[in-house]
Write a protein that holds these residues in place. Sequence first.
Motif, PDB file in Angstrom:
ATOM      1  N   THR A  23      28.885  -8.984  13.971  1.00 35.01           N
ATOM      2  CA  THR A  23      27.617  -8.759  14.668  1.00 35.01           C
ATOM      3  C   THR A  23      27.767  -8.005  15.982  1.00 35.01           C
ATOM      4  N   GLY A  24      29.009  -7.770  16.409  1.00 35.18           N
ATOM      5  CA  GLY A  24      29.214  -7.134  17.701  1.00 35.18           C
ATOM      6  C   GLY A  24      28.970  -8.070  18.865  1.00 35.18           C
ATOM      7  N   ALA A  25      29.076  -9.367  18.610  1.00 32.12           N
ATOM      8  CA  ALA A  25      28.830 -10.356  19.660  1.00 32.12           C
ATOM      9  C   ALA A  25      29.989 -10.391  20.654  1.00 32.12           C
ATOM     10  N   ILE A  26      29.706 -10.848  21.841  1.00 25.32           N
ATOM     11  CA  ILE A  26      30.740 -11.067  22.852  1.00 25.32           C
ATOM     12  C   ILE A  26      31.440 -12.381  22.530  1.00 25.32           C
ATOM     13  N   ASN A  27      32.757 -12.315  22.354  1.00 29.86           N
ATOM     14  CA  ASN A  27      33.495 -13.485  21.898  1.00 29.86           C
ATOM     15  C   ASN A  27      34.007 -14.303  23.085  1.00 29.86           C
ATOM     16  N   LEU A  28      33.259 -15.345  23.426  1.00 28.46           N
ATOM     17  CA  LEU A  28      33.704 -16.309  24.436  1.00 28.46           C
ATOM     18  C   LEU A  28      34.194 -17.583  23.752  1.00 28.46           C
ATOM     19  N   GLY A  29      34.561 -17.442  22.478  1.00 29.54           N
ATOM     20  CA  GLY A  29      35.004 -18.590  21.705  1.00 29.54           C
ATOM     21  C   GLY A  29      36.507 -18.767  21.744  1.00 29.54           C
ATOM     22  N   GLN A  30      37.252 -17.821  21.155  1.00 35.70           N
ATOM     23  CA  GLN A  30      38.698 -17.970  21.072  1.00 35.70           C
ATOM     24  C   GLN A  30      39.363 -17.888  22.435  1.00 35.70           C
ATOM     25  N   GLY A  31      40.425 -18.663  22.608  1.00 35.29           N
ATOM     26  CA  GLY A  31      41.047 -18.811  23.913  1.00 35.29           C
ATOM     27  C   GLY A  31      42.204 -17.874  24.171  1.00 35.29           C
ATOM     28  N   PHE A  32      41.903 -16.626  24.428  1.00 33.34           N
ATOM     29  CA  PHE A  32      42.954 -15.715  24.866  1.00 33.34           C
ATOM     30  C   PHE A  32      42.384 -14.756  25.905  1.00 33.34           C
ATOM     31  N   PRO A  33      43.193 -14.386  26.899  1.00 33.63           N
ATOM     32  CA  PRO A  33      42.714 -13.471  27.935  1.00 33.63           C
ATOM     33  C   PRO A  33      42.585 -12.052  27.389  1.00 33.63           C
ATOM     34  N   ASP A  34      41.739 -11.242  28.014  1.00 30.77           N
ATOM     35  CA  ASP A  34      41.690  -9.833  27.640  1.00 30.77           C
ATOM     36  C   ASP A  34      42.464  -8.979  28.644  1.00 30.77           C
ATOM     37  N   ASP A  35      43.341  -9.622  29.418  1.00 32.58           N
ATOM     38  CA  ASP A  35      44.277  -8.940  30.303  1.00 32.58           C
ATOM     39  C   ASP A  35      45.617  -8.819  29.563  1.00 32.58           C
ATOM     40  N   VAL A 328      27.176 -27.195  16.003  1.00 35.00           N
ATOM     41  CA  VAL A 328      27.549 -26.155  15.040  1.00 35.00           C
ATOM     42  C   VAL A 328      26.376 -25.217  14.775  1.00 35.00           C
ATOM     43  N   ALA A 329      25.218 -25.799  14.521  1.00 36.64           N
ATOM     44  CA  ALA A 329      24.020 -24.985  14.294  1.00 36.64           C
ATOM     45  C   ALA A 329      23.675 -24.177  15.542  1.00 36.64           C
ATOM     46  N   PHE A 330      23.844 -24.793  16.704  1.00 33.05           N
ATOM     47  CA  PHE A 330      23.549 -24.091  17.956  1.00 33.05           C
ATOM     48  C   PHE A 330      24.471 -22.880  18.118  1.00 33.05           C
ATOM     49  N   CYS A 331      25.771 -23.051  17.860  1.00 32.66           N
ATOM     50  CA  CYS A 331      26.718 -21.948  18.006  1.00 32.66           C
ATOM     51  C   CYS A 331      26.442 -20.834  17.008  1.00 32.66           C
ATOM     52  N   ARG A 332      26.036 -21.207  15.819  1.00 39.24           N
ATOM     53  CA  ARG A 332      25.715 -20.180  14.824  1.00 39.24           C
ATOM     54  C   ARG A 332      24.503 -19.361  15.281  1.00 39.24           C
ATOM     55  N   ARG A 333      23.483 -20.042  15.789  1.00 38.54           N
ATOM     56  CA  ARG A 333      22.317 -19.307  16.299  1.00 38.54           C
ATOM     57  C   ARG A 333      22.689 -18.466  17.521  1.00 38.54           C
ATOM     58  N   LEU A 334      23.587 -19.000  18.331  1.00 37.65           N
ATOM     59  CA  LEU A 334      23.992 -18.290  19.538  1.00 37.65           C
ATOM     60  C   LEU A 334      24.609 -16.936  19.193  1.00 37.65           C
ATOM     61  N   VAL A 335      25.484 -16.931  18.190  1.00 37.93           N
ATOM     62  CA  VAL A 335      26.144 -15.677  17.843  1.00 37.93           C
ATOM     63  C   VAL A 335      25.221 -14.749  17.056  1.00 37.93           C
ATOM     64  N   MET A 336      24.354 -15.305  16.208  1.00 39.51           N
ATOM     65  CA  MET A 336      23.498 -14.473  15.364  1.00 39.51           C
ATOM     66  C   MET A 336      22.282 -13.934  16.117  1.00 39.51           C
ATOM     67  N   GLU A 337      21.722 -14.754  17.004  1.00 36.93           N
ATOM     68  CA  GLU A 337      20.474 -14.364  17.665  1.00 36.93           C
ATOM     69  C   GLU A 337      20.666 -13.862  19.095  1.00 36.93           C
ATOM     70  N   HIS A 338      21.746 -14.297  19.742  1.00 42.85           N
ATOM     71  CA  HIS A 338      21.934 -13.934  21.148  1.00 42.85           C
ATOM     72  C   HIS A 338      23.185 -13.085  21.384  1.00 42.85           C
ATOM     73  N   GLY A 339      24.027 -12.954  20.368  1.00 39.49           N
ATOM     74  CA  GLY A 339      25.186 -12.079  20.496  1.00 39.49           C
ATOM     75  C   GLY A 339      26.309 -12.611  21.348  1.00 39.49           C
ATOM     76  N   VAL A 340      26.472 -13.939  21.371  1.00 38.34           N
ATOM     77  CA  VAL A 340      27.573 -14.557  22.119  1.00 38.34           C
ATOM     78  C   VAL A 340      28.215 -15.633  21.227  1.00 38.34           C
ATOM     79  N   ALA A 341      29.531 -15.607  21.129  1.00 39.32           N
ATOM     80  CA  ALA A 341      30.240 -16.599  20.321  1.00 39.32           C
ATOM     81  C   ALA A 341      30.820 -17.688  21.212  1.00 39.32           C
ATOM     82  N   GLY A 342      30.526 -18.943  20.862  1.00 38.13           N
ATOM     83  CA  GLY A 342      31.133 -20.109  21.497  1.00 38.13           C
ATOM     84  C   GLY A 342      31.757 -20.972  20.418  1.00 38.13           C
ATOM     85  N   ILE A 343      32.320 -22.100  20.800  1.00 39.60           N
ATOM     86  CA  ILE A 343      32.956 -23.003  19.847  1.00 39.60           C
ATOM     87  C   ILE A 343      32.323 -24.391  19.945  1.00 39.60           C
ATOM     88  N   PRO A 344      31.849 -24.940  18.817  1.00 35.09           N
ATOM     89  CA  PRO A 344      31.314 -26.311  18.831  1.00 35.09           C
ATOM     90  C   PRO A 344      32.453 -27.316  18.974  1.00 35.09           C
TER      91      PRO A 344
END
Length: 384
Positions: A23-35, A328-344
Amino acid sequence: MNRLFSSLPTTVFEVMSSLARETGAINLGQGFPDDPGPEDVRRAAADAVLNGYNQYPSMMGLPELRSGIAAHYKHWQGVDLDANTEVMVTSGATEALAGAILGIVEPGDEVVLFEPMYDAYLPLVRLAGGIPKFVTLQPPHFRLTEEALAKAFSPKTKAVVFNNPLNPTATVFSNEDLALLAEFCRKFDAIAISDEVWEHVVFDGVTHQPVLGLDGMRDRSVKIGSAGKIFSLTGWKVGFVCAAPHIVKVLAKSHQFLTFTTPPNLQTAVAYGLAKDDSYFLDMRKNFARSRDRLTDGLRTLGFDVIPSQGTYFLNIDITPLGEPDDVAFCRRLVMEHGVAGIPVSAFYAEGAVKNVVRFCFAKKDATLDAGLERLADVVKRAA
């Protein structure tokens, strides 16, 4: 097929990251730096692969790295370790955990696990034939209690797998919590397998206390560390195992038949990195704390209920005020409707899951965090 592994579902981390990619969402889910990580440490690895030794290193790890690990922990945590008999290098902390669990736990042994927990713990305990006994920690403080420990420990308890600082809750356990855990380990003659990979990623003046250094725990603890977390190089997979000689001797046997050894150039670079000036480690903490505060302040400004983060790359929000009953449902909506990935956070529980907490990773560039906040701006408004 092995039923243990064939029955495991696709991890929520892969599900959310896949949705983020699709979806091109911003991934704030997985735990790794982008540095990319410290350049001098990376250059040391590159130089070692070009000009150093590239054949099988010692199964226990390069002598200079084992000495470096012992010196580093002596300096930072006041722990005296014999580099020759009490330190071993592994191919990442997960391999260290696997080797420790397989080397200690026998079929029928009970193993205490604290949930929420890193997702590798439970399958590894079951692979070893262990019987898991869960202690369910509750938000927002995720504290240990004597009542909960008394229900989990028994004369059959062989080991406890403990993570401090705790992923996913970003909790650093208090001295009182650690003393309580040590008391139960001594009482029931249990070995503490202590996952301390986040030991350097702590904030607000917190000092990490290794379980190995607690009263009566020197000969019944396995301390596990991670160069990947210390140097923000999560793909390097260089882990540390520290324990009394009689424990290391056994864990070396399980390590021998897992990965046997670890790339020598990475070991050389990690040895160099562990000897870096204190300022590197303190500045690293300050920089992560600044990113934590940036995301925390932004989320609170938007109206989210943020649970304080004391360590790790993560912070959590409580979605109860949003009227959300299912993370879980909240995170799915977050990534599909708002373009941000989190982790339940319920994904980190085996039973009694908490369903009202969602984890975000703040180990990102300012622009990434700000873009994520911009996309989250109307989540609270819609809930209202």
